[in-house]
Design an enzyme around this catalytic site. Structure first.
Site, PDB file in Angstrom:
ATOM      1  CD  GLU A 444      -2.731  -1.392  -0.141  1.00  0.00           C
ATOM      2  OE1 GLU A 444      -3.053  -0.352  -0.806  1.00  0.00           O
ATOM      3  OE2 GLU A 444      -3.322  -2.463  -0.264  1.00  0.00           O
ATOM      4  CG  HIS A 447      -0.880   1.034  -4.768  1.00  0.00           C
ATOM      5  ND1 HIS A 447      -0.536   0.298  -5.939  1.00  0.00           N
ATOM      6  CD2 HIS A 447      -1.244  -0.310  -4.104  1.00  0.00           C
ATOM      7  CE1 HIS A 447      -1.195  -0.516  -6.400  1.00  0.00           C
ATOM      8  NE2 HIS A 447      -1.565  -1.201  -5.115  1.00  0.00           N
TER       9      HIS A 447
END
Ligand code: ATP
Length: 613
Positions: A444, A447
């Site tokens: 995450e 990203h």
């Protein structure tokens, strides 16, 4: 988004349909089993008894002559006599039954034997055994009765019973739709266009006297939940005419062959109720392009043909307007769109920022909200949501507020409802190994950090490693702009952001995982569309390779097809390389974001921005 499992609940809807089908099939199989079982039992039993106990008539005569009979029992109305033999121990052997050709003559003959020859035979005359009679009768009619029940069931399922559309506001006392244009938020241009139809339904004669032709069919195109059904109902509601609604898939159900007759019935019903509206939802289920007359397609073709015939067959003064909805306009048979049929087509778009705000406001009417709730900002966060999804957001928010014992629906309830709908429900109780947590945190963080360096990508709104729905973690972006066009750069950068997760796993942990499956799927889809739909590849040029039939691709030749395959890989590879490059140049930030995530599980947009100061 870090995906824990793939496509687990994609088939849920399909399953529901299948369960119904399976239930019916099981019922039919059960009935068939009962019928066969009962019949077999009946006949075997009778046969068994007969084989064990039956005595030929001629043998009975000999036995009487030989004085070996003790007793003869006859029942009124029966041709069978119960015989008891003398001197037999075994009951089976003692008692026999005999079919007698003429009871009357036989009895006279026996009586003579008793009277004249002094034979000792006990003669018993029994009345009819009602119970046996009834059970006999029941057994003999049972298979027939079951067969009849089965047939009735099949006919019912096939809709021979006359299921031709749900009616609102008909003379049968059904309630009118009650929906008005005021119940539709946004869609102002679309409503303007349809007001004419309402007027026409209200006073058809004025238009007819002027020589105006009745609009026959109107096709509403739009994503599911954009309000197509709502609009159709509102037209009927405004005009005060009956509304008959049927879904395309209802025409073609389990037992084929009835689609055409259902179409005929639907139109017959409508003509009787005119002026009125017929609404066919999911018309693509029957209206998809006709193919060769083979197999299951024939059924579909017949239904479609009947629909075309009915639409052509209206008299000029019959005020029946057919509205149909689909979200797959490209599937429809061209014949449906010809003049006199669905010659008016109206696109129902997903609502824009203003539209979303007004839909939210409309659906907020019967709910209590806290003062901090700002519908404008929620509208900003829900770009791409349809009216149905927005209504659902508010409903979910109300449920969350109740569960959390809030007095009113708060902004946080609404934010959580949006997340629940987009990513799924937060699963705080799921036990996750430290290794998985670390992988998710880096994925995450990858990203989020990568997108920070991509100018076209929107800001990060929230990063979380708390599982939600099928996702093990997620990165949410701000969405506050409605876009009609997307640039090539934006698409390329979107692919880089998607690859950020996998790139972070690789660079920071020197390992890759299945968590990137959804990212890869989405990125590959973008690459494919860029090449085949948007004509964005320099070497291929602005060519559309979007074809209905794979054979059509052959005109481009194998070289072009190979090139598409190669270029998809090049685009994805480049995105992956760029993501790795951004991350390796910003390893310190990646580490810090990932560690903060491991510590706090969730990072807000403000906290995220701090890493870059
Ligand atoms: P489908 O293609 O799945 O049949 P649809 O386009 O017909 O979907 P509707 O059934 O009309 O969608 O909409 C579903 C619900 O969404 C409506 O009952 C209504 O609550 C809400 N809704 C959709 N659009 C609007 C809108 N513009 N204004 C108010 N409510 C809306």
């Amino acid at each position: 988004m870090y995906f824990m499992k793939d496509k687990e609940n994609k088939k849920n809807k399909e399953n529901e349909k299948n369960t119904e089908l399976i239930k019916t099939i099981i019922l039919i199989i059960l009935l068939i089993l009962i019928i066969t079982g009962a019949t077999a039992y009946y006949f075997l039993n009778v046969k068994d008894n007969e084989e064990e106990k039956d005595l030929p008539f001629t043998e009975l005569i000999s036995l009487i002559n030989e004085n070996k009979i003790e007793k003869l029992e006859m029942t009124t109305g029966s041709a069978t006599i119960k015989v008891t033999l003398k001197g037999e121990e075994d009951e089976k052997e003692r008692e026999k039954s005999v079919l007698v050709p003429s009871i009357q003559a036989f009895m006279e003959w026996v009586q003579e034997k008793v009277d004249k020859e002094g034979k000792e035979i006990e003669l018993i005359q029994k009345p009819v055994n009602v119970f046996l009679r009834v059970s006999d009768a029941v057994f003999s009619i049972l298979p027939t009765a079951l067969l009849i029940i089965l047939l009735v069931m099949i006919f019912k399922m096939q809709g021979l019973g006359g299921d031709s559309g749900k009616v609102y506001g008909g003379e049968d006392g059904s309630k009118p739709t009650g929906v008005k244009f005021d119940d539709i938020a946004g869609l102002d241009e679309e409503k303007d266009e349809l007001i004419e139809i309402v007027d026409f339904l209200k006073k058809p004669s004025a238009y007819l006297e002027m020589g105006a032709k009745i609009p026959r069919g109107i096709l509403l195109y739009g994503k599911p939940g954009t309000g197509k059904t709502l609009i159709a109902k509102a037209i009927a509601g405004e005009a005060g005419v009956p509304f008959i609604s049927m879904s395309g898939s209802e025409f073609i159900e389990m037992f084929a062959g009835l689609g055409a007759s259902r179409v005929r019935k639907l139109f017959e019903k409508a003509k009787k109720m005119a002026p009125c509206i017929i609404f066919i939802d999911e018309i693509d289920a029957i209206g998809s392009r006709r193919t060769s007359n083979s197999g299951s397609e024939t059924e579909n073709n017949q239904t479609l043909n009947q629909l075309l015939v009915e639409m052509d067959g209206f008299d000029t003064n019959e005020t029946v307007i057919v509205l149909a909805a689909t979200n797959r306009p490209e599937m429809l048979d061209k014949a449906l769109l010809r003049p006199g049929r669905f010659d008016r087509q109206i696109t129902i778009p997903s609502p824009d920022l203003l539209g979303r705000e007004s839909i939210l406001k409309l659906h907020s009417k019967n709910k209590k909200f806290a003062e901090d709730v700002d519908f404008k900002s929620i509208a900003g966060d829900t770009a791409g949501f349809t009216g149905a999804e927005l209504a659902n957001v508010l409903n979910e928010a109300a449920i969350l507020a109740t569960r959390n014992k809030h007095k009113e629906i708060t902004n946080l309830d609404i934010e959580n409802a949006v997340k629940k709908i987009t990513v799924g429900l937060e699963k705080t109780n799921r036990v996750i190994s430290e290794k998985d947590k670390k992988l998710t945190a880096y994925h995450e963080a990858g990203h989020a950090v990568v997108s920070k360096f991509l100018p076209t990508q929107t800001d990060v709104k929230e990063v979380s490693i708390i599982p939600r729905g099928l996702a093990g973690g997620y990165t949410m972006y701000k969405t506050n702009e409605d876009k009609y066009y997307v640039s090539r750069t934006e698409l390329l950068e979107k692919m880089v952001a998607l690859m950020g997760g996998r790139a972070a796993e690789k660079i920071a942990l020197n390992e890759i995982s299945t968590g990137a499956s959804n990212d890869i799927e989405v990125a590959t889809g973008i690459a494919k569309d860029m090449l085949t739909v948007y004509g964005m590849d320099d070497s291929l040029g602005p060519v559309s390779l979007k074809v209905d039939d794979p054979y059509e691709l052959q005109i481009f030749g194998d070289k072009v097809i190979d090139q598409v395959g190669n270029q998809i890989q090049v685009l994805i590879d480049n995105a992956y390389i760029t993501a790795q490059k951004i991350l390796s140049e910003n390893m310190d930030i990646l580490d810090r974001v990932a560690h903060t995530l491991l510590e706090k599980e969730k990072i807000t947009s403000e906290e995220f921005e701090e890493f870059f100061k």
